[in-house]
Design a protein around this motif. Sequence first.
Motif, PDB file in Angstrom:
ATOM      1  N   GLY A 163      72.525  23.715  20.426  1.00 12.71           N
ATOM      2  CA  GLY A 163      72.848  23.270  21.770  1.00 12.71           C
ATOM      3  C   GLY A 163      73.279  24.433  22.643  1.00 12.71           C
ATOM      4  N   ASN A 164      73.009  24.318  23.940  1.00 13.56           N
ATOM      5  CA  ASN A 164      73.417  25.315  24.920  1.00 13.56           C
ATOM      6  C   ASN A 164      74.130  24.582  26.054  1.00 13.56           C
ATOM      7  OD1 ASN A 164      73.331  28.128  25.856  1.00 13.56           O
ATOM      8  ND2 ASN A 164      72.099  27.300  27.520  1.00 13.56           N
ATOM      9  N   PHE A 165      75.381  24.985  26.328  1.00 10.70           N
ATOM     10  CA  PHE A 165      76.210  24.291  27.312  1.00 10.70           C
ATOM     11  C   PHE A 165      76.616  25.269  28.414  1.00 10.70           C
ATOM     12  CE2 PHE A 165      76.904  22.755  23.013  1.00 10.70           C
ATOM     13  CZ  PHE A 165      76.557  21.420  23.128  1.00 10.70           C
ATOM     14  N   GLY A 187      71.046  16.483  32.132  1.00 10.87           N
ATOM     15  CA  GLY A 187      71.575  16.995  33.393  1.00 10.87           C
ATOM     16  C   GLY A 187      71.182  18.452  33.566  1.00 10.87           C
ATOM     17  N   GLU A 188      71.998  19.163  34.339  1.00  8.81           N
ATOM     18  CA  GLU A 188      71.712  20.565  34.626  1.00  8.81           C
ATOM     19  C   GLU A 188      72.401  21.520  33.654  1.00  8.81           C
ATOM     20  OE1 GLU A 188      69.710  21.761  37.022  1.00  8.81           O
ATOM     21  OE2 GLU A 188      69.142  19.731  37.623  1.00  8.81           O
ATOM     22  N   ARG A 189      73.360  21.026  32.871  1.00  4.92           N
ATOM     23  CA  ARG A 189      74.214  21.935  32.114  1.00  4.92           C
ATOM     24  C   ARG A 189      74.042  21.891  30.598  1.00  4.92           C
ATOM     25  NH1 ARG A 189      78.556  24.078  34.942  1.00  4.92           N
ATOM     26  NH2 ARG A 189      78.724  23.395  37.107  1.00  4.92           N
ATOM     27  N   ILE A 190      73.404  20.862  30.068  1.00  5.01           N
ATOM     28  CA  ILE A 190      73.335  20.713  28.612  1.00  5.01           C
ATOM     29  C   ILE A 190      71.880  20.721  28.153  1.00  5.01           C
ATOM     30  CG2 ILE A 190      73.894  19.246  26.652  1.00  5.01           C
ATOM     31  CD1 ILE A 190      76.208  18.113  28.249  1.00  5.01           C
ATOM     32  N   THR A 208      78.586  31.044  32.897  1.00  3.86           N
ATOM     33  CA  THR A 208      79.279  30.973  31.617  1.00  3.86           C
ATOM     34  C   THR A 208      78.583  29.961  30.713  1.00  3.86           C
ATOM     35  OG1 THR A 208      81.362  31.442  32.758  1.00  3.86           O
ATOM     36  CG2 THR A 208      81.506  30.612  30.498  1.00  3.86           C
ATOM     37  N   PHE A 209      78.212  30.405  29.511  1.00  3.75           N
ATOM     38  CA  PHE A 209      77.461  29.554  28.591  1.00  3.75           C
ATOM     39  C   PHE A 209      78.104  29.575  27.204  1.00  3.75           C
ATOM     40  CE2 PHE A 209      74.563  31.027  31.818  1.00  3.75           C
ATOM     41  CZ  PHE A 209      73.814  29.905  32.139  1.00  3.75           C
ATOM     42  N   GLU A 219      58.488  38.718 -12.198  1.00  2.30           N
ATOM     43  CA  GLU A 219      57.859  37.418 -11.988  1.00  2.30           C
ATOM     44  C   GLU A 219      58.868  36.275 -12.025  1.00  2.30           C
ATOM     45  OE1 GLU A 219      54.162  36.691 -14.092  1.00  2.30           O
ATOM     46  OE2 GLU A 219      54.015  38.821 -14.584  1.00  2.30           O
ATOM     47  N   GLU A 220      60.117  36.561 -12.385  1.00  2.00           N
ATOM     48  CA  GLU A 220      61.131  35.511 -12.482  1.00  2.00           C
ATOM     49  C   GLU A 220      61.879  35.282 -11.172  1.00  2.00           C
ATOM     50  OE1 GLU A 220      61.186  33.701 -15.245  1.00  2.00           O
ATOM     51  OE2 GLU A 220      59.548  35.017 -15.847  1.00  2.00           O
ATOM     52  N   LEU A 221      61.509  36.003 -10.120  1.00  2.00           N
ATOM     53  CA  LEU A 221      62.169  35.790  -8.831  1.00  2.00           C
ATOM     54  C   LEU A 221      62.002  34.337  -8.395  1.00  2.00           C
ATOM     55  CD1 LEU A 221      61.250  38.974  -6.763  1.00  2.00           C
ATOM     56  CD2 LEU A 221      63.502  38.306  -7.589  1.00  2.00           C
ATOM     57  N   ARG A 222      63.066  33.762  -7.859  1.00  2.00           N
ATOM     58  CA  ARG A 222      63.060  32.362  -7.440  1.00  2.00           C
ATOM     59  C   ARG A 222      63.210  32.270  -5.925  1.00  2.00           C
ATOM     60  NH1 ARG A 222      60.937  31.884 -11.503  1.00  2.00           N
ATOM     61  NH2 ARG A 222      61.683  30.939 -13.429  1.00  2.00           N
ATOM     62  N   PRO A 223      62.782  31.158  -5.328  1.00  2.00           N
ATOM     63  CA  PRO A 223      62.967  30.983  -3.878  1.00  2.00           C
ATOM     64  C   PRO A 223      64.445  30.932  -3.510  1.00  2.00           C
ATOM     65  CG  PRO A 223      61.361  29.405  -4.749  1.00  2.00           C
ATOM     66  CD  PRO A 223      62.022  30.050  -5.928  1.00  2.00           C
ATOM     67  N   ALA A 224      64.738  31.318  -2.273  1.00  2.00           N
ATOM     68  CA  ALA A 224      66.104  31.254  -1.748  1.00  2.00           C
ATOM     69  C   ALA A 224      66.126  30.273  -0.586  1.00  2.00           C
ATOM     70  CB  ALA A 224      66.565  32.634  -1.303  1.00  2.00           C
ATOM     71  N   PHE A 225      67.264  29.579  -0.439  1.00  2.00           N
ATOM     72  CA  PHE A 225      67.424  28.587   0.625  1.00  2.00           C
ATOM     73  C   PHE A 225      68.676  28.925   1.441  1.00  2.00           C
ATOM     74  CE2 PHE A 225      65.680  26.553  -3.222  1.00  2.00           C
ATOM     75  CZ  PHE A 225      64.405  26.263  -2.755  1.00  2.00           C
ATOM     76  N   PRO A 226      68.617  29.996   2.237  1.00  3.61           N
ATOM     77  CA  PRO A 226      69.834  30.414   2.952  1.00  3.61           C
ATOM     78  C   PRO A 226      70.066  29.615   4.226  1.00  3.61           C
ATOM     79  CG  PRO A 226      68.042  31.919   3.421  1.00  3.61           C
ATOM     80  CD  PRO A 226      67.501  30.918   2.449  1.00  3.61           C
ATOM     81  N   PRO A 227      71.284  29.066   4.398  1.00  2.00           N
ATOM     82  CA  PRO A 227      71.633  28.434   5.675  1.00  2.00           C
ATOM     83  C   PRO A 227      72.171  29.492   6.652  1.00  2.00           C
ATOM     84  CG  PRO A 227      73.395  28.097   4.116  1.00  2.00           C
ATOM     85  CD  PRO A 227      72.331  28.867   3.380  1.00  2.00           C
ATOM     86  N   SER A 228      72.132  29.186   7.930  1.00  2.72           N
ATOM     87  CA  SER A 228      72.703  30.092   8.915  1.00  2.72           C
ATOM     88  C   SER A 228      73.318  29.257  10.039  1.00  2.72           C
ATOM     89  CB  SER A 228      71.648  31.038   9.491  1.00  2.72           C
ATOM     90  OG  SER A 228      70.651  30.304  10.191  1.00  2.72           O
ATOM     91  N   ALA A 229      74.351  29.819  10.656  1.00  3.02           N
ATOM     92  CA  ALA A 229      75.029  29.116  11.757  1.00  3.02           C
ATOM     93  C   ALA A 229      75.614  30.149  12.709  1.00  3.02           C
ATOM     94  CB  ALA A 229      76.131  28.219  11.229  1.00  3.02           C
ATOM     95  N   GLU A 230      75.736  29.767  13.979  1.00  2.00           N
ATOM     96  CA  GLU A 230      76.342  30.677  14.941  1.00  2.00           C
ATOM     97  C   GLU A 230      76.994  29.880  16.063  1.00  2.00           C
ATOM     98  OE1 GLU A 230      73.514  33.200  16.895  1.00  2.00           O
ATOM     99  OE2 GLU A 230      72.746  31.575  18.151  1.00  2.00           O
ATOM    100  N   ILE A 231      78.021  30.466  16.645  1.00  2.00           N
ATOM    101  CA  ILE A 231      78.629  29.997  17.883  1.00  2.00           C
ATOM    102  C   ILE A 231      78.770  31.213  18.771  1.00  2.00           C
ATOM    103  CG2 ILE A 231      80.654  28.959  18.973  1.00  2.00           C
ATOM    104  CD1 ILE A 231      81.174  27.417  16.452  1.00  2.00           C
ATOM    105  N   ALA A 232      78.212  31.136  19.987  1.00  2.00           N
ATOM    106  CA  ALA A 232      78.209  32.307  20.865  1.00  2.00           C
ATOM    107  C   ALA A 232      78.699  31.925  22.256  1.00  2.00           C
ATOM    108  CB  ALA A 232      76.797  32.887  20.944  1.00  2.00           C
ATOM    109  N   PHE A 233      79.347  32.881  22.888  1.00  2.00           N
ATOM    110  CA  PHE A 233      79.860  32.696  24.259  1.00  2.00           C
ATOM    111  C   PHE A 233      79.257  33.796  25.124  1.00  2.00           C
ATOM    112  CE2 PHE A 233      82.974  33.694  27.566  1.00  2.00           C
ATOM    113  CZ  PHE A 233      83.151  32.426  28.143  1.00  2.00           C
ATOM    114  N   LYS A 234      78.702  33.421  26.273  1.00  2.00           N
ATOM    115  CA  LYS A 234      78.073  34.399  27.166  1.00  2.00           C
ATOM    116  C   LYS A 234      78.646  34.270  28.561  1.00  2.00           C
ATOM    117  CE  LYS A 234      73.636  35.769  29.167  1.00  2.00           C
ATOM    118  NZ  LYS A 234      72.179  35.488  29.244  1.00  2.00           N
ATOM    119  N   GLN A 235      79.104  35.410  29.067  1.00  2.00           N
ATOM    120  CA  GLN A 235      79.612  35.448  30.423  1.00  2.00           C
ATOM    121  C   GLN A 235      78.730  36.363  31.259  1.00  2.00           C
ATOM    122  OE1 GLN A 235      82.308  33.801  32.078  1.00  2.00           O
ATOM    123  NE2 GLN A 235      81.107  34.690  33.751  1.00  2.00           N
ATOM    124  N   GLY A 236      78.033  35.809  32.240  1.00  2.00           N
ATOM    125  CA  GLY A 236      77.121  36.596  33.064  1.00  2.00           C
ATOM    126  C   GLY A 236      77.875  37.446  34.075  1.00  2.00           C
TER     127      GLY A 236
END
Length: 204
Positions: free
Chosen positions: A146-148, A116-119, A154-155, A187-204
């Motif tokens: 997702g963006n709603f 639709g137009e909103r999601i 208002t988003f 030389e012993e540095l190992r890879p990192a697997f960082p997760p990230s998450a966010e919830i944001a509210f925007k009012q124009g």
Amino acid sequence: GAFQGAATRTNQLIGTVDPYIQYLTPGGVRHSLRNRWQYLNNDNDNDQSNGSHVGYSEYQLHMNGERWGIEGLNLTAGAVNMIALSRAELYSGGSSDGNNSARNQAAYLHIDQSIGERIKLAGGARYEYFAVNGTGAGKPVFRLGGNFQLAEATFLRSRFGQGFRFPTISERYIRTGLGALQIYSNEELRPAFPPSAEIAFKQG
């Protein structure tokens, strides 16, 4: 005044070539092939000269869902190949002559879907492989968002993603110092697997 020996005089030479081709099929599928070769040489007067060759190629395919009767769908897929050859007096922790190599290969798929137009929804998967001086690791990572549109201006946005952070040549092999300050390779540095998450509210 400045700490004795802290000033550096550098003569730098950079060269870049960027071949690129794009083809749009009659059916609306876009193919693109991007390439880059870059040469860098830093001639320093403090025994910290360095240079590198980097080759990068990426093939990408893009299409929309109209061919399957799905409105609002966009699909992007691709593959990446990168090789770096480095010569640096600073990076002598990996080899006595300061010559090191790194490479990265990846394949990815990203999907955008409007409802639709909103999601608007987005999701993707990527497989990454990194190696430095022949020692490497690979891992798949995923993201979803997702963006709603709640009202006219208002988003609400939400996103979750995974990361894959592999140590660089400098992080593993740098060896330098300035007076009493000494920096050692790890030389012993190992890879990192960082997760990230966010919830944001925007009012124009």
